[in-house]
Design a protein around this motif. Structure first.
Motif, PDB file in Angstrom:
ATOM      1  N   THR A 499       0.808  -1.231   0.000  1.00  0.00           N
ATOM      2  CA  THR A 499       0.000   0.000   0.000  1.00  0.00           C
ATOM      3  C   THR A 499       0.834   1.271   0.000  1.00  0.00           C
ATOM      4  N   ASN A 500       2.159   1.149   0.066  1.00  0.00           N
ATOM      5  CA  ASN A 500       2.991   2.358  -0.002  1.00  0.00           C
ATOM      6  C   ASN A 500       2.734   3.081  -1.323  1.00  0.00           C
ATOM      7  N   ASN A 501       2.545   4.399  -1.249  1.00  0.00           N
ATOM      8  CA  ASN A 501       2.362   5.258  -2.420  1.00  0.00           C
ATOM      9  C   ASN A 501       1.055   5.015  -3.178  1.00  0.00           C
ATOM     10  N   LEU A 502       0.129   4.252  -2.599  1.00  0.00           N
ATOM     11  CA  LEU A 502      -1.174   4.065  -3.237  1.00  0.00           C
ATOM     12  C   LEU A 502      -2.182   5.017  -2.611  1.00  0.00           C
ATOM     13  N   ASP A 503      -3.040   5.609  -3.462  1.00  0.00           N
ATOM     14  CA  ASP A 503      -4.122   6.401  -2.904  1.00  0.00           C
ATOM     15  C   ASP A 503      -5.190   5.461  -2.333  1.00  0.00           C
ATOM     16  N   ILE A 504      -6.151   6.029  -1.620  1.00  0.00           N
ATOM     17  CA  ILE A 504      -7.135   5.206  -0.918  1.00  0.00           C
ATOM     18  C   ILE A 504      -7.994   4.408  -1.892  1.00  0.00           C
ATOM     19  N   ALA A 505      -8.316   4.985  -3.061  1.00  0.00           N
ATOM     20  CA  ALA A 505      -9.098   4.245  -4.056  1.00  0.00           C
ATOM     21  C   ALA A 505      -8.318   3.030  -4.557  1.00  0.00           C
ATOM     22  N   SER A 506      -7.004   3.192  -4.768  1.00  0.00           N
ATOM     23  CA  SER A 506      -6.181   2.077  -5.235  1.00  0.00           C
ATOM     24  C   SER A 506      -6.060   0.998  -4.164  1.00  0.00           C
ATOM     25  N   VAL A 507      -5.969   1.411  -2.897  1.00  0.00           N
ATOM     26  CA  VAL A 507      -5.919   0.423  -1.808  1.00  0.00           C
ATOM     27  C   VAL A 507      -7.215  -0.382  -1.790  1.00  0.00           C
ATOM     28  N   ARG A 508      -8.342   0.298  -2.001  1.00  0.00           N
ATOM     29  CA  ARG A 508      -9.623  -0.400  -2.036  1.00  0.00           C
ATOM     30  C   ARG A 508      -9.671  -1.385  -3.209  1.00  0.00           C
ATOM     31  N   GLN A 509      -9.130  -0.973  -4.360  1.00  0.00           N
ATOM     32  CA  GLN A 509      -9.091  -1.857  -5.524  1.00  0.00           C
ATOM     33  C   GLN A 509      -8.207  -3.078  -5.256  1.00  0.00           C
ATOM     34  N   ALA A 524       3.790  -8.517   3.829  1.00  0.00           N
ATOM     35  CA  ALA A 524       4.574  -7.736   4.782  1.00  0.00           C
ATOM     36  C   ALA A 524       4.063  -6.303   4.729  1.00  0.00           C
ATOM     37  N   SER A 525       3.583  -5.800   5.859  1.00  0.00           N
ATOM     38  CA  SER A 525       3.001  -4.457   5.849  1.00  0.00           C
ATOM     39  C   SER A 525       2.956  -3.889   7.259  1.00  0.00           C
ATOM     40  N   HIS A 526       2.997  -2.539   7.323  1.00  0.00           N
ATOM     41  CA  HIS A 526       2.776  -1.825   8.580  1.00  0.00           C
ATOM     42  C   HIS A 526       1.365  -1.254   8.634  1.00  0.00           C
ATOM     43  N   ASP A 527       0.578  -1.487   7.568  1.00  0.00           N
ATOM     44  CA  ASP A 527      -0.747  -0.892   7.431  1.00  0.00           C
ATOM     45  C   ASP A 527      -1.788  -1.851   8.027  1.00  0.00           C
ATOM     46  N   LEU A 528      -2.057  -1.706   9.322  1.00  0.00           N
ATOM     47  CA  LEU A 528      -2.953  -2.641  10.015  1.00  0.00           C
ATOM     48  C   LEU A 528      -4.374  -2.652   9.452  1.00  0.00           C
ATOM     49  N   PRO A 529      -4.988  -1.485   9.164  1.00  0.00           N
ATOM     50  CA  PRO A 529      -6.340  -1.535   8.588  1.00  0.00           C
ATOM     51  C   PRO A 529      -6.383  -2.328   7.290  1.00  0.00           C
ATOM     52  N   PHE A 530      -5.353  -2.180   6.449  1.00  0.00           N
ATOM     53  CA  PHE A 530      -5.317  -2.941   5.195  1.00  0.00           C
ATOM     54  C   PHE A 530      -5.199  -4.441   5.476  1.00  0.00           C
TER      55      PHE A 530
END
Length: 559
Positions: A499-509, A524-530
């Protein structure tokens, strides 16, 4: 005057002629503002214009107060000492000279009123979790995430009136993110933060949504000739949750307006068609009367002219109504967000429950990390790999992918696997999206590749774009498509900070795409909601060089 940022008629175009912002009016006042928008909408460019890093092609930027700017990609000279990076080296040297008995006037001028600068610097570092980094160490000794926090510490020490943050959590681990959240929550001045980090956006006071709006939809022209897409900011009070709730209500209303406008357009088309039919009947009747010469020629001529004039007015009225209906429909459609989602149907990625996918045995990795004993991944499990920056997460994934040899032990994948690295360097920039996918699936026909790419939102000419021209979100989608459409189909997919450098719409996609992927997954991620949104079934923590399995409830506060 209260601290503020005012942008008036602001325009910016890249040297190749690509417009980014055009005639933008926006102002930011006291409080924390989350600036959001899809990739390519101009968020980072706007921050650079406010910070003075770029010059506008037209318009003005006015800022009252001092500006502090944290760019998306922080690069610090590795030979600098920490106190030099913080901007306090001269003051420290002067203080130490005074303490040693040197009472030269220049030392007092350098210190000014800031006699506690060293204590403040150490306290600020401590608040950001950098208390163990001495002021005399060099930047080359700290990690990338620590470099970001050092740059932020330098800004906090300066106490600017305006703080601009561009994707500040991108390279931060969970621990560092918590420190940054605290700093953001305590910020007293004007702050504008560009981010896709949901937790960070929950701390803001208002959301500014920057969108590229089609001016054709707002044109009064009946023919609608060739509009432009320009930047426009819509404001929403409250944090990101409040924004989503307001947007949902707004979109429901917008979709209702589209249905109303479509019904009106159909009505106007029917009425115009009926009017044409009525006028044709009148014309035939008039011609018949003329042919039969039932009235004097002068009377029939006057009647014909009056009928033509009336018919012309009638036609123009209905055409204007139809044009108005089309314009209202265009405006209604423009108000509805493009919420296209990636749809993936990959039956050959299915992994049966219980099938062994990956085995790690007494694995010692490069740079010191290890997996003691054995580890097995079975069936379509979804594994989250978390831990501090530098703990060895990327090294483990690269070893499993075969990019790095293990120091000892074995990493054995029993199914086809694909690895999506942080750098997104899988694509050949000079090849089109179609040709890049063809490299991974040489047996697939061009039509089959294009049909599959359409599910990743690359339709028609978009699939023929060179990879080098893609935005960050588009590049990610193209890379994901290349890996997931590869032959043989991947039954193990490994993603490194996707999810680094992705906008919220791209994360949803991305989330939608992963929901329909039926193979095993390691992220591997630090983005817990994702991570929580993609249905993680196991949580692994890389800590102090060891891989440990942890309970889901411990994931938010590992260690």
């Amino acid at each position: 005057m209260p601290t503020s940022i005012t942008c008036t008629s602001l325009s910016f175009t890249w040297p190749d002629g690509t417009p980014v912002l055009e005639d933008l009016d926006v102002a930011f006042g006291p409080g924390r503002t989350g600036l959001i928008g899809v990739n390519g909408s101009g968020k980072s460019t706007l921050l650079k214009l406010i910070a003075g890093e770029l010059r506008p092609a037209d318009g003005t930027v006015r800022v009252t107060g001092e500006v502090g700017y944290l760019p998306q990609n922080v690069t610090l000279d590795t030979t600098l000492r920490v106190d030099e990076a913080l901007g306090i080296a001269a003051q420290r040297a002067a203080l130490h000279a005074i303490e040693a008995g040197d009472v030269a006037e220049t030392h007092f001028e350098t210190v000014g009123e800031d006699w506690d600068v060293e204590e403040r610097a150490l306290a600020t570092l401590g608040e950001l979790g950098l208390g163990d980094i001495g002021l005399d160490r060099t930047i080359g000794e700290v990690s990338g995430g620590e470099s970001v926090l050092l740059r932020l510490a330098a800004l906090l020490l300066r106490r600017p009136d305006v703080l601009l943050l561009d994707e500040p959590t991108n390279n931060l681990d969970l621990y560092a993110r918590r420190r940054l959240y605290t700093a953001v929550g305590n910020w007293p001045g004007v702050m504008v933060v560009v981010s896709h980090d949901r937790e960070l956006l929950e701390l803001v006071d208002q959301i500014a949504d920057l969108r590229r709006v089609n001016t054709t939809a707002r044109s009064a022209s009946v023919e609608g000739g060739g509009g432009r897409r320009v930047g426009e900011v819509t404001w929403y009070g409250g944090n990101y949750t409040a924004y989503e709730e307001a947007l949902a209500v707004e979109q429901d209303a917008a979709e209702r307006m589209v249905r109303v406008a479509e019904a009106d357009l159909r009505k106007q088309k029917r009425e115009l068609s009926d009017a044409h039919a009525k006028l044709a009947r009148r014309k035939r009747y008039g011609q018949k009367m003329w042919d039969q010469k039932r009235e004097p020629k002068i009377v029939m001529g006057a009647r014909k002219r009056a009928a033509q004039e009336s018919a012309g007015k009638h036609r123009i009225m209905h055409e204007e109504r139809l044009a108005g209906a089309k314009e209202r429909l265009d405006e209604a459609v423009e108000a509805v967000r493009d919420d296209d989602e990636i749809r993936v149907d990959l039956p050959y990625t299915v992994v049966p429950p219980g099938r062994t996918v990956l085995t790690l045995t007494d694995l010692e990795l490069a740079y010191g990390a290890r997996v003691d004993g054995g580890f097995e991944l079975r069936g379509p499990e979804r594994v989250a790999l978390i831990g501090r920056n530098g703990a060895g997460k990327t090294t483990l994934l690269r070893t499993v992918a075969g990019e790095l040899p293990p120091v000892s032990g074995e990493a054995t994948a029993q199914v086809p696997l694909r690895f999506l690295p942080q750098r997104l360097d899988v694509l050949d920039g000079e090849l089109s999206v179609v040709d890049n996918v063809a490299r991974f699936a040489p047996g697939a026909t061009n039509n089959r590749i294009r049909a599959s790419l359409a599910r990743f939102l690359f339709r028609g000419a978009r699939a023929d774009q060179k990879a080098v021209t893609l935005s960050g979100g588009e590049r990610f989608r193209a890379t994901l498509a290349a890996l997931m459409l590869a032959e043989p189909a991947p039954q193990l997919l490994m993603l490194d900070e996707p999810t680094n450098n992705l906008d919220i719409a791209s994360v949803r996609q991305l989330t939608t795409a992963l929901e329909s992927y039926e193979g095993a997954l390691i992220v591997a991620s630090h983005d817990l909601p994702f991570l929580e949104s993609v249905g993680i079934t196991r949580w692994l923590l890389m800590e102090e060089g060891e891989l440990k399995e942890i309970a889901p409830e411990a994931a938010g506060r590992p260690g």
